[in-house]
Design an enzyme around this catalytic site. Structure first.
Site, PDB file in Angstrom:
ATOM      1  N   ARG A  89       0.788  -1.168  -0.050  1.00 32.90           N
ATOM      2  CA  ARG A  89      -0.130  -0.130  -0.120  1.00 32.90           C
ATOM      3  C   ARG A  89       0.664   1.333  -0.002  1.00 32.90           C
ATOM      4  NH1 ARG A  89       1.265   2.465   4.593  1.00 32.90           N
ATOM      5  NH2 ARG A  89       1.693   1.154   6.276  1.00 32.90           N
ATOM      6  N   GLY A  91       1.884   4.911   1.259  1.00 34.43           N
ATOM      7  CA  GLY A  91       2.052   5.450   2.740  1.00 34.43           C
ATOM      8  C   GLY A  91       3.575   5.119   3.361  1.00 34.43           C
ATOM      9  N   GLN A  92       3.593   5.559   4.725  1.00 28.29           N
ATOM     10  CA  GLN A  92       4.653   5.158   5.443  1.00 28.29           C
ATOM     11  C   GLN A  92       4.517   4.128   6.409  1.00 28.29           C
ATOM     12  OE1 GLN A  92       7.245   8.606   6.078  1.00 28.29           O
ATOM     13  NE2 GLN A  92       6.058   9.672   4.427  1.00 28.29           N
ATOM     14  N   TYR A  95       0.286   1.865  12.460  1.00 32.48           N
ATOM     15  CA  TYR A  95       0.138   0.911  13.644  1.00 32.48           C
ATOM     16  C   TYR A  95      -1.317   0.307  13.553  1.00 32.48           C
ATOM     17  CZ  TYR A  95      -1.353  -0.800  18.277  1.00 32.48           C
ATOM     18  OH  TYR A  95      -1.975  -1.726  19.057  1.00 32.48           O
ATOM     19  N   HIS A  96      -1.490  -0.856  13.635  1.00 32.84           N
ATOM     20  CA  HIS A  96      -2.962  -1.507  13.889  1.00 32.84           C
ATOM     21  C   HIS A  96      -2.901  -2.381  15.010  1.00 32.84           C
ATOM     22  CE1 HIS A  96      -3.926  -0.192   9.838  1.00 32.84           C
ATOM     23  NE2 HIS A  96      -3.015  -1.020   9.124  1.00 32.84           N
ATOM     24  N   ALA A 169      -6.133   6.891   9.415  1.00 30.92           N
ATOM     25  CA  ALA A 169      -5.135   6.840   8.560  1.00 30.92           C
ATOM     26  C   ALA A 169      -5.918   6.163   7.100  1.00 30.92           C
ATOM     27  CB  ALA A 169      -3.944   6.063   8.898  1.00 30.92           C
ATOM     28  N   CYS A 200       3.251   7.697   9.945  1.00 32.54           N
ATOM     29  CA  CYS A 200       3.044   8.233   8.792  1.00 32.54           C
ATOM     30  C   CYS A 200       4.189   9.276   8.547  1.00 32.54           C
ATOM     31  CB  CYS A 200       1.592   8.875   8.488  1.00 32.54           C
ATOM     32  SG  CYS A 200       0.229   7.813   8.598  1.00 32.54           S
TER      33      CYS A 200
END
Length: 242
Positions: A89, A91-92, A95-96, A169, A200
């Protein structure tokens, strides 16, 4: 001269053509391992691209983990206290984890609007409308992807810039114009888990991370899911339970 449209202007329409089947709506209550979720999304996206499956939104939570998007910088991984997954994906680092609602969105942009920038803007609008259901004013920033809330209660930045916290996010990937990955909204995660990364890639000290709980709201996942579904249908069109 053609002027570039703001993301706010781009997000006004992302419905499929009239008469298209509704988007399947799936909610998984148990924590879903990240690698398995990506495998499931990729398989579904391939079937959608071949015309063999309906579009789908999948709501879930992951165990604690970090993901590195295509723009991730190694220096932004400060403390690998949880598993780290490289992902395709955009982006940078992000966290999840439990308490965060992840919404994976598998939509065929050819049926809707083959415009990646407009799609990202529509996802931001979805998150903003969801937050509005809880009287939270989420805002987009032209220089930063995601959804932010102003925090006048926190110390200002350089030059008196108001503190802002990220509450949602966004990171997507496209294959054959079918999108997957999606958005995440912080409902009541452990915000200390974000300390292992520079979320991010945003380093300014007056930019942080927040959640509905951190803002003093008691909304849980069920209420968040209801708000997500209502806002999704207003922007992307009808859904149906899978």
């Amino acid at each position: 001269m053609t002027l570039a449209l703001s993301r706010d202007a781009l997000s006004t329409h992302f419905r499929a053509a009239e008469g298209a089947p509704p988007v399947e709506w799936v909610v998984t209550d148990a924590l879903v391992p990240y690698a398995g979720a990506v495998e499931e999304m990729e398989a579904r996206a391939a079937r959608i691209a071949r015309g063999e499956a309906a579009e789908r939104v999948w709501l879930l939570e992951h165990p604690p983990l970090y993901t590195a998007g295509t723009s991730a910088r190694p220096a932004d991984l400060l403390d690998a206290r949880f598993p780290v997954f490289e992902t395709g994906r955009g982006g940078q680092f992000t966290y999840h984890g439990p308490g965060q609602r992840v919404a994976y969105v598998m939509l065929d942009l050819k049926r809707r609007r083959p415009d990646v920038r407009a799609f990202v803007a529509a996802l931001e609008a979805w998150a903003i409308e969801t937050l509005a259901a809880f009287n939270v004013r989420g805002e987009r920033r032209e220089d930063r992807v995601g959804v932010w809330v102003r925090r006048p209660d926190k110390p200002a930045g350089f030059g008196g810039a108001m503190a802002e916290d990220k509450i949602a996010a966004i990171g997507i990937r496209l294959r054959h114009w079918v999108a997957f990955h999606g958005i995440s909204i912080n409902v009541e995660p452990d915000l200390s888990h974000f300390a292992g990364i520079t979320p991010c890639g945003v380093r300014e000290t007056h930019f942080g991370v927040t959640s509905l709980s951190d803002l003093g709201l008691t909304a849980g996942m069920a209420e968040t899911d209801m708000a997500l579904r209502g806002a999704f249908e207003r922007i992307f069109g009808p859904t149906v339970d899978a």
